[in-house]
Design an enzyme around this catalytic site. Structure first.
Site, PDB file in Angstrom:
ATOM      1  N   LYS A 173       0.892  -1.175   0.000  1.00 34.59           N
ATOM      2  CA  LYS A 173       0.000   0.000   0.000  1.00 34.59           C
ATOM      3  C   LYS A 173       0.929   1.224   0.000  1.00 34.59           C
ATOM      4  CE  LYS A 173      -1.747   3.065   1.928  1.00 34.59           C
ATOM      5  NZ  LYS A 173      -1.470   4.453   1.435  1.00 34.59           N
ATOM      6  N   CYS A 281      14.077  11.086   6.771  1.00 34.00           N
ATOM      7  CA  CYS A 281      14.026  10.685   8.187  1.00 34.00           C
ATOM      8  C   CYS A 281      15.411  10.699   8.801  1.00 34.00           C
ATOM      9  CB  CYS A 281      13.419   9.299   8.326  1.00 34.00           C
ATOM     10  SG  CYS A 281      14.489   8.027   7.664  1.00 34.00           S
TER      11      CYS A 281
HETATM   12  P1  NAD Z   1       2.467   9.186   6.825  1.00 38.30           P
HETATM   13  O1  NAD Z   1       2.489   8.558   8.170  1.00 38.30           O
HETATM   14  O2  NAD Z   1       1.557  10.329   6.590  1.00 38.30           O
HETATM   15  O3  NAD Z   1       2.074   8.090   5.713  1.00 38.30           O
HETATM   16  C1  NAD Z   1       2.706   6.844   5.628  1.00 38.30           C
HETATM   17  C2  NAD Z   1       1.734   5.810   5.104  1.00 38.30           C
HETATM   18  O4  NAD Z   1       0.680   5.631   6.057  1.00 38.30           O
HETATM   19  C3  NAD Z   1       1.083   6.178   3.785  1.00 38.30           C
HETATM   20  O5  NAD Z   1       1.009   5.029   2.973  1.00 38.30           O
HETATM   21  C4  NAD Z   1      -0.299   6.643   4.201  1.00 38.30           C
HETATM   22  O6  NAD Z   1      -1.288   6.409   3.226  1.00 38.30           O
HETATM   23  C5  NAD Z   1      -0.595   5.807   5.428  1.00 38.30           C
HETATM   24  N1  NAD Z   1      -1.467   6.502   6.379  1.00 38.30           N
HETATM   25  C6  NAD Z   1      -1.583   7.842   6.567  1.00 38.30           C
HETATM   26  N2  NAD Z   1      -2.469   8.106   7.554  1.00 38.30           N
HETATM   27  C7  NAD Z   1      -2.907   6.921   7.987  1.00 38.30           C
HETATM   28  C8  NAD Z   1      -3.816   6.530   9.025  1.00 38.30           C
HETATM   29  N3  NAD Z   1      -4.422   7.432   9.779  1.00 38.30           N
HETATM   30  N4  NAD Z   1      -4.028   5.219   9.228  1.00 38.30           N
HETATM   31  C9  NAD Z   1      -3.386   4.300   8.477  1.00 38.30           C
HETATM   32  N5  NAD Z   1      -2.523   4.603   7.486  1.00 38.30           N
HETATM   33  C10 NAD Z   1      -2.280   5.897   7.251  1.00 38.30           C
HETATM   34  O7  NAD Z   1       3.986   9.568   6.492  1.00 38.30           O
HETATM   35  P2  NAD Z   1       4.546  10.429   5.301  1.00 38.30           P
HETATM   36  O8  NAD Z   1       4.188  11.854   5.514  1.00 38.30           O
HETATM   37  O9  NAD Z   1       4.207   9.803   4.008  1.00 38.30           O
HETATM   38  O10 NAD Z   1       6.121  10.231   5.516  1.00 38.30           O
HETATM   39  C11 NAD Z   1       6.914  11.088   6.303  1.00 38.30           C
HETATM   40  C12 NAD Z   1       7.214  10.464   7.651  1.00 38.30           C
HETATM   41  O11 NAD Z   1       7.855   9.210   7.481  1.00 38.30           O
HETATM   42  C13 NAD Z   1       8.201  11.301   8.480  1.00 38.30           C
HETATM   43  O12 NAD Z   1       7.761  11.335   9.805  1.00 38.30           O
HETATM   44  C14 NAD Z   1       9.509  10.537   8.369  1.00 38.30           C
HETATM   45  O13 NAD Z   1      10.414  10.728   9.439  1.00 38.30           O
HETATM   46  C15 NAD Z   1       9.006   9.126   8.325  1.00 38.30           C
HETATM   47  N6  NAD Z   1      10.000   8.250   7.744  1.00 38.30           N
HETATM   48  C16 NAD Z   1      10.668   7.413   8.580  1.00 38.30           C
HETATM   49  C17 NAD Z   1      11.660   6.578   8.081  1.00 38.30           C
HETATM   50  C18 NAD Z   1      12.422   5.668   8.985  1.00 38.30           C
HETATM   51  O14 NAD Z   1      13.131   4.808   8.481  1.00 38.30           O
HETATM   52  N7  NAD Z   1      12.313   5.804  10.297  1.00 38.30           N
HETATM   53  C19 NAD Z   1      11.950   6.597   6.711  1.00 38.30           C
HETATM   54  C20 NAD Z   1      11.242   7.468   5.877  1.00 38.30           C
HETATM   55  C21 NAD Z   1      10.250   8.291   6.409  1.00 38.30           C
END
Ligand code: NAD
Length: 500
Positions: A173, A281
């Site tokens: 997803k 991140c």
């Molecule tokens: P996000 O949490 O908004 O989205 C991530 C995924 O979750 C997407 O596929 C989205 O559709 C889904 N999603 C969003 N809201 C949801 C909900 N309420 N319930 C279930 N699924 C949901 O994250 P983003 O904005 O796409 O990415 C940025 C974030 O990711 C930053 O906080 C960054 O630090 C983190 N990140 C972490 C790493 C790591 O390795 N720790 C790597 C890359 C990004």
């Protein structure tokens, strides 16, 4: 308008959903596609196909699975430029950054081609007379990946190749904000010879994720994204007895010692803080200057002021736009909060414009000095090109400051002292540590594991460790008879109980 298809049971299908989300070019706001939120029926079709395919896929010869990864890595290399081009369009990364995103993913696929050696079990002969114990590593079943927007090639490729190479089937997803790159990755996976049904792609948001979190046949979930969402996925997934790994947000610090190489510090801080528009991140968002190292701050500001965001066609652009207008607004609001809280905003990238792209989500390089731990700009992950500086007297003060931060994804120290570097790597409570390296992302044969608030789950990650996440170990203890053996012989103090 182009509709992003779902990939179910080996077919690209157009969703019947009436709920769609626009995919927008962040440099122009042009809607380049629409992504459907899969219907409950479509979600069920994907789950059923993954479940049924697993019955066959898990027994395919391991070299057959490995060879798909070899072909896939070669195809990805052939199409690296093309995939990077898609990333530039839908996420706005610079060309170089987009190429890096794809390359880091290719390295994981190459690693997945080594699956036989990673799935080897353990053997001990004669645990009791004529009794041997050995273990096999077996796939779990249906696994799920939920990925963020900021690395649309690398992060999906952290997940499905290894999981599928292990013998699982996978439901991806991807982020609804940039689904076109993952779509191309999956087309190439199909072209590499992946059989029908081993990989499904569904689109949507919370509604679709919730179906997967509650689906009995889903055995493991890999999530990468923001803290709140990842914690929800971890809690709900584990409540439903699934294995979950959630890679979460961060606030990464760089410690600058007075004995560091000054030019290296200045050059590295610029790329590590505002590069990729701060949407990493592992970005360095805070530098902690020890003692007289703070005297370099004015030069760092000058260097940061010399970089600017721009469109990917501009080879001089240091980084691209933020992913959405909402992300830009949030960053600018946090910049205002920082000023109100009393931090010294020495460089303000709010209201930034880029010639020819008046509608882009631009935020210029921004820098605050005199930041304290109570400030909102320090507490929150800004996820934008905003760089904070703090000053302390000693390395011990720096370590204690960083260890008090709730996150622990990445950190680095710049120093020429072996003692300081050794002390730092040993005492710091962060998962990835760089010594004179600003963004220490390991290659896939190491684990990538955030500590504290940056990770929820067991300590499994995208590399070698991920094989443990996607598999179960089965340990067998066997007694081998021969025609002349005395079958009543005692199997040994522990074995006799086990074997009765
Ligand atoms: P996000 O949490 O908004 O989205 C991530 C995924 O979750 C997407 O596929 C989205 O559709 C889904 N999603 C969003 N809201 C949801 C909900 N309420 N319930 C279930 N699924 C949901 O994250 P983003 O904005 O796409 O990415 C940025 C974030 O990711 C930053 O906080 C960054 O630090 C983190 N990140 C972490 C790493 C790591 O390795 N720790 C790597 C890359 C990004």
């Amino acid at each position: 308008m182009k509709q992003v298809p779902l990939f179910i049971n080996g077919e690209w299908v157009s969703s019947k959903s009436t709920r769609v989300i626009d995919v927008t070019n962040p440099a122009t706001q042009e809607v380049i596609a629409q992504v459907p939120c899969a219907t409950a029926d479509e979600m069920q079709q994907a789950i059923t196909s993954a479940k049924e395919t697993f019955k066959v896929w898990k027994d395919k010869p391991i070299m057959e699975r490995a060879r798909i990864m070899m072909r896939y890595a070669a195809l990805l290399k052939e199409h690296q430029e093309e995939i990077a081009g898609i990333i530039c369009e839908e996420l706005g990364k610079t060309h170089e950054d987009a190429m890096g995103d794809v390359w880091r993913g290719i390295e994981v696929v190459e690693h997945a081609a080594n699956i036989p050696s990673m799935m080897m079990g353990e053997t001990v002969e004669n645990v009791a007379t004529s009794i041997d114990t050995y273990s096999y590593t077996q796939p779990l079943g249906v696994c799920v990946g939920i990925t963020p927007f900021n690395f649309p090639a690398m992060i999906p490729l952290w997940m499905f190749p290894l999981s599928i190479a292990c013998g699982n089937t996978f439901i991806l997803k991807p982020s609804e904000q940039d689904p076109l790159c993952p779509t191309r990755l999956v087309e190439l996976f199909e072209e590499a010879g992946a059989p029908k049904g081993v990989l499904q792609v569904v689109h949507g948001d919370k509604e679709q994720v919730d179906i997967l979190l509650h689906e009995e046949s889903v055995k493991a979930i890999s999530f990468v994204g923001s803290v709140g969402v990842g914690q929800y996925i971890y809690k709900t997934g584990t409540d439903n007895m699934k294995r979950v790994q959630s890679f979460l947000g961060a606030k990464n610090h760089m410690v600058v010692m007075p004995d560091a190489n000054k030019a290296a510090v200045i050059n590295n801080i610029v790329g590590a803080s505002v590069g990729a528009a701060g949407q990493r991140c592992m970005a360095i968002s805070v530098a902690v200057f020890v003692g007289s190292a703070k005297e370099w701050i004015p030069e760092i500001k000058e260097k940061l002021a010399s970089v600017r965001p721009g469109h990917y066609t501009d080879s001089e652009a240091a980084y691209g736009p933020q992913i959405t207008p909402a992300a830009k607004d949030r960053i600018e609001a946090l910049i205002e909060t920082g000023k109100k809280e009393g931090a010294n905003c020495v460089l303000d990238g709010s209201n930034f414009t880029v010639a020819g792209f008046p509608n882009g989500n631009w935020v210029g390089p921004t820098m605050f000095t005199d930041v304290t731990t109570e400030m909102e700009i320090y507490k929150q992950e800004i996820f934008g090109p905003v760089f904070l500086t703090m000053n302390v007297d000693t390395l011990d003060d720096a370590i204690s400051l960083i260890n008090s931060n709730p996150y622990g994804n990445g950190t680095s120290i710049f120093t020429s002292s072996g003692f300081a570097a050794r002390k730092y790597q040993h005492e710091i409570e962060v998962g990835q540590v760089g010594i004179n390296i600003p963004i220490p992302v390991p290659l896939p044969f190491f684990s990538f594991t955030g500590w504290k608030g940056s990770f929820a789950g067991d300590q499994h990650a995208y590399g070698k460790q991920a094989v443990k996440f996607y598999t179960e170990t089965k340990t067998i203890t066997a007694r081998w008879y021969d025609d002349h053996a005395d079958e009543s012989a005692d199997a040994g103090p522990n074995m006799s109980i086990a074997l009765k």
